[in-house]
Design an enzyme around this catalytic site. Structure first.
Site, PDB file in Angstrom:
ATOM      1  N   SER A 185       0.536  -8.939  -2.457  1.00  0.00           N
ATOM      2  CA  SER A 185      -0.171  -9.109  -1.186  1.00  0.00           C
ATOM      3  C   SER A 185      -1.284 -10.114  -1.380  1.00  0.00           C
ATOM      4  CB  SER A 185      -0.757  -7.771  -0.713  1.00  0.00           C
ATOM      5  OG  SER A 185      -1.673  -7.963   0.350  1.00  0.00           O
ATOM      6  N   TYR A 198      -5.814  -0.564  -2.903  1.00  0.00           N
ATOM      7  CA  TYR A 198      -4.611  -1.341  -2.568  1.00  0.00           C
ATOM      8  C   TYR A 198      -4.728  -2.748  -3.150  1.00  0.00           C
ATOM      9  CZ  TYR A 198      -1.034  -3.660   0.241  1.00  0.00           C
ATOM     10  OH  TYR A 198       0.058  -4.401   0.651  1.00  0.00           O
TER      11      TYR A 198
END
Length: 306
Positions: A185, A198
């Site tokens: 990501s 995350y």
């Protein structure tokens, strides 16, 4: 003194121009992929007969399963959502004629890998897409305000990539070919507050991918981290698509054109441009309390409208 200043400014100007040229070359991969050698559909089949996709029941994983089948691969779909995978498998088999194997597994658990390994025995695996992942919360939040599911998230986002890579890399090394795509990501390309765990887990995926590529590129294996910004998936509450937020299908189709263009890619032009802009913003700005509070208020306001 004036001559020294003149030389310094000249050197600085040359350095800035070189940086600009490097950026232009980087963007040309997305603007003119044919100049860099877009992979024909047949390229993927040369890696091996089967593609394994984790988190295949929805979003990006579903899109990779369908698109790789369209490009000639048989598909192994792995997820905990058996019913969703079954529906996708029927669609793939009917529209492409490719074979599909379904493996039901929950990547928040650690005991699943023996079961996966047994189901993969005898398959010539040419492609692995480590896509499965999870957010601690759909909305951004500070670490202590987010659900305490740290262990589940680490198993799903980090351990899964390591374990699945270990399962398939041996046969790829023996055949001296293979493709591993690790879906990271853009949040993993810098320390991203409000998505702390995350962001950290995706930073691991990117670093893991790039180090592995350095080790195994001599063996003919391609290992690439894919670091998208916005993609509309159930995990992101199926956000409306726009110039930045891509549909899963559009993102996957474009990202597969860049599998040989380096050990890390944003996957599409829009995300590459946004990534370049974000790199120019000092971390001190992104990490400031004022920016974080403003961002939280914007999200809170948007949530009230929905």
């Amino acid at each position: 003194m004036e001559l020294l200043i003149q030389r310094f400014l000249t050197a600085l100007g040359i350095f800035v121009c070189l940086q600009f040229i490097v950026k232009c070359v980087g963007f040309s991969k997305y603007l003119f992929p044919s100049l860099w050698g877009v992979m024909p559909p047949s390229f993927f089949r040369t890696m091996g007969e089967w593609a394994v996709v984790t988190g295949a029941g929805d979003g990006i994983g579903k899109a990779y399963s369908i698109e790789l089948a369209n490009r000639g691969m048989n598909i192994v779909m792995i997820s905990r959502t058996f019913a969703k995978m079954k529906k996708i498998a029927v669609e793939i088999e009917q529209t492409t004629g490719r074979k599909v194997i379904i493996i039901e597994a929950d990547f928040t658990k650690t005991e699943i890998y023996k079961h996966i390994e047994e189901n993969l025995k005898g398959l010539e695996i040419g492609i692995l897409v480590n896509n499965v992942g999870m957010l601690p919360s759909p909305e951004p939040s500070r670490f202590l305000a987010s659900p305490a599911i740290d262990e589940n998230l680490i198993h799903c986002n980090v351990v899964s990539a390591v374990k699945m890579t270990r399962l398939v890399l041996t046969q790829m090394e023996q055949r001296r070919k293979g493709l591993i795509l690790n879906i990271s990501s853009a949040c993993g390309t810098f320390p991203c507050p409000l998505y702390t765990i995350y962001s950290a887990s995706k930073a691991f995926v990117s670093t893991f991918s790039k180090a592995l590529q350095a080790e195994y590129k001599i063996k003919g294996i391609i290992i690439q981290a894919v670091t998208p910004y916005g993609v509309s998936t159930p995990m992101t509450k199926n956000q409306k698509t726009n110039i930045i937020t891509k549909s899963s299908r559009d993102f996957v189709q474009e990202s597969l054109n860049h599998v040989t263009h380096g050990n890390e890619t944003f996957g599409c032009l829009a995300h590459a441009v946004l990534g370049s802009i974000m790199k120019q913003i000092p971390l001190s700005v992104i990490h400031s309390d004022r920016v974080q509070e403003r961002f939280l208020k914007i999200i809170e306001k948007a949530m009230k409208k929905t």
